[in-house]
Motif scaffolding. Structure first.
Motif, PDB file in Angstrom:
ATOM      1  N   THR A  48     -88.057 -36.030  42.854  1.00  0.00           N
ATOM      2  CA  THR A  48     -88.088 -37.243  43.692  1.00  0.00           C
ATOM      3  C   THR A  48     -87.767 -36.894  45.138  1.00  0.00           C
ATOM      4  O   THR A  48     -88.434 -37.348  46.072  1.00  0.00           O
ATOM      5  N   ASP A  59     -90.687 -35.275  46.793  1.00  0.00           N
ATOM      6  CA  ASP A  59     -91.680 -36.266  47.218  1.00  0.00           C
ATOM      7  C   ASP A  59     -91.245 -36.951  48.518  1.00  0.00           C
ATOM      8  O   ASP A  59     -92.050 -37.150  49.424  1.00  0.00           O
ATOM      9  N   VAL A  60     -89.962 -37.307  48.597  1.00  0.00           N
ATOM     10  CA  VAL A  60     -89.437 -37.984  49.800  1.00  0.00           C
ATOM     11  C   VAL A  60     -89.686 -37.133  51.047  1.00  0.00           C
ATOM     12  O   VAL A  60     -90.135 -37.624  52.086  1.00  0.00           O
ATOM     13  N   ASP A  91     -93.503 -37.143  51.959  1.00  0.00           N
ATOM     14  CA  ASP A  91     -94.230 -38.395  52.144  1.00  0.00           C
ATOM     15  C   ASP A  91     -94.061 -38.930  53.567  1.00  0.00           C
ATOM     16  O   ASP A  91     -93.072 -39.570  53.897  1.00  0.00           O
ATOM     17  N   TYR A 106     -93.493 -42.736  53.965  1.00  0.00           N
ATOM     18  CA  TYR A 106     -92.139 -43.198  53.624  1.00  0.00           C
ATOM     19  C   TYR A 106     -91.138 -42.776  54.696  1.00  0.00           C
ATOM     20  O   TYR A 106     -90.141 -43.464  54.935  1.00  0.00           O
ATOM     21  N   ARG A 107     -91.423 -41.675  55.363  1.00  0.00           N
ATOM     22  CA  ARG A 107     -90.475 -41.159  56.366  1.00  0.00           C
ATOM     23  C   ARG A 107     -90.173 -42.198  57.437  1.00  0.00           C
ATOM     24  O   ARG A 107     -89.054 -42.305  57.941  1.00  0.00           O
ATOM     25  N   TRP A 135     -87.071 -44.318  56.635  1.00  0.00           N
ATOM     26  CA  TRP A 135     -85.672 -43.875  56.597  1.00  0.00           C
ATOM     27  C   TRP A 135     -85.254 -42.970  57.752  1.00  0.00           C
ATOM     28  O   TRP A 135     -84.073 -42.846  58.033  1.00  0.00           O
ATOM     29  N   ALA A 137     -82.462 -42.285  50.907  1.00  0.00           N
ATOM     30  CA  ALA A 137     -83.922 -42.441  50.823  1.00  0.00           C
ATOM     31  C   ALA A 137     -84.413 -42.040  49.433  1.00  0.00           C
ATOM     32  O   ALA A 137     -85.332 -42.652  48.884  1.00  0.00           O
ATOM     33  N   GLY A 138     -83.780 -41.021  48.845  1.00  0.00           N
ATOM     34  CA  GLY A 138     -84.148 -40.573  47.501  1.00  0.00           C
ATOM     35  C   GLY A 138     -83.843 -41.624  46.447  1.00  0.00           C
ATOM     36  O   GLY A 138     -84.617 -41.824  45.502  1.00  0.00           O
ATOM     37  N   TYR A 179     -86.584 -44.376  46.841  1.00  0.00           N
ATOM     38  CA  TYR A 179     -88.002 -43.998  46.859  1.00  0.00           C
ATOM     39  C   TYR A 179     -88.802 -44.471  45.649  1.00  0.00           C
ATOM     40  O   TYR A 179     -89.905 -45.011  45.819  1.00  0.00           O
ATOM     41  N   LYS A 216     -92.240 -46.425  46.164  1.00  0.00           N
ATOM     42  CA  LYS A 216     -93.497 -45.753  45.838  1.00  0.00           C
ATOM     43  C   LYS A 216     -94.312 -46.556  44.816  1.00  0.00           C
ATOM     44  O   LYS A 216     -95.538 -46.556  44.855  1.00  0.00           O
TER      45      LYS A 216
END
Length: 273
Positions: free
Chosen positions: A74, A77-78, A81, A84-85, A88, A211-212, A215, A219
């Motif tokens: 996970t 992926d954070v 991505d 998503y950045r 956060w 953020a993890g 996520y 997602k």
């Protein structure tokens, strides 16, 4: 007959895609304690710096955080991505991928909001990643791309080596290491170097951890099947050839002197630990 990679590099800096020995050396640096000085150790976050004199601008900094309830994949992926950045990473001004080199290497742009009164920095980097069983690594270094020269509104900084090592730690948990050696292209005041280890680095690690945790839910609502870093066939970036790139030498960039700037001018948000 082609030269072994190490000899080819010794002949002069060429842009190359990191190989297994580079990843292995990066992992060793993350896990080794020798030559590192502990600068901060609180609430599951540790920050070390490496033995350069304090007035040296090019600091090597390493941070580690234990992330319970976040599996290693996970967090991987954070960190990949870019959509998503934006959710956060409040220090980020802009980030985008420029093009792909191979199934596990690309070139990208990142600009970073420095605490005022310092000037903002930006980077163009070659990034490469490697999943190894339950562990993952992402590493980058600065390159020059003819279409992305330094801009007037940023100081182009140089990542000599920056990266993440994510290690699985039991079921559904992991340990994250972040190691960076950056030339900020400027003579920074000593208080900046101290603040990075005492405030900036720990705060950044806690943000990644948070953020993890959030996520998976995010997602699920945002293109859940799209992960080009896991499924290279989803990658629609234009191809970039290594011959278009060259190594970004720090000494060819403008160097600014910000040593005279005092800490009193810091905006209040920068003081939050």
């Amino acid at each position: 007959r082609s030269l072994p990679a190490a000899s080819a590099r010794a002949l002069g800096p060429m842009v190359y895609i990191p190989d297994d020995s580079d990843f292995s050396s990066f992992r060793d640096q993350c896990e080794s304690l020798e030559g590192w000085h502990c600068r901060y150790n609180k609430a599951g976050v540790t920050v070390w710096s490496q033995g350069q004199e304090e007035n040296c601008t090019v600091q090597k900094i390493k941070t580690r955080i234990s992330c319970k309830d976040v599996p290693a994949e996970t967090l991987y992926d954070v960190l990949h991505d870019t959509h998503y950045r934006k959710k956060w990473d409040s220090n980020m001004i802009e980030t985008y991928d420029i093009g792909r080199l191979t199934v596990n290497a690309d070139v990208g742009y990142y600009s970073w909001k420095c605490p005022s009164p310092l000037k903002n920095r930006d980077f163009v980097t070659l990034r490469s990643w490697l999943p190894l069983g339950n562990d993952y690594m992402i590493i980058n270094y600065s390159v020059k791309h003819p279409k992305y020269p330094p801009r007037k509104d940023f100081v182009r900084a140089v990542s000599l080596q920056t990266g993440y090592l994510i290690k699985a730690n039991g079921a559904g948990a992991c340990v994250l290491y972040y190691l960076t050696q950056v030339d900020p292209r400027g003579s920074l005041p000593k208080w900046v170097v101290n603040r990075v280890s005492q405030f900036v680095a720990p705060k950044a690690m806690k943000k990644i951890y948070k953020a993890g945790l959030k996520y998976p839910e995010w997602k699920r609502k945002h293109d859940p099947g799209y992960k080009p870093w896991v499924y290279p066939e989803q990658n629609t970036l234009p191809s970039v050839s290594l011959t278009e790139l060259s190594v970004q030498h720090a000494d060819s960039l403008e160097n600014i002197d910000e040593t005279g700037l005092s800490e009193d001018h810091l905006s209040t948000s920068d003081h939050e630990a």
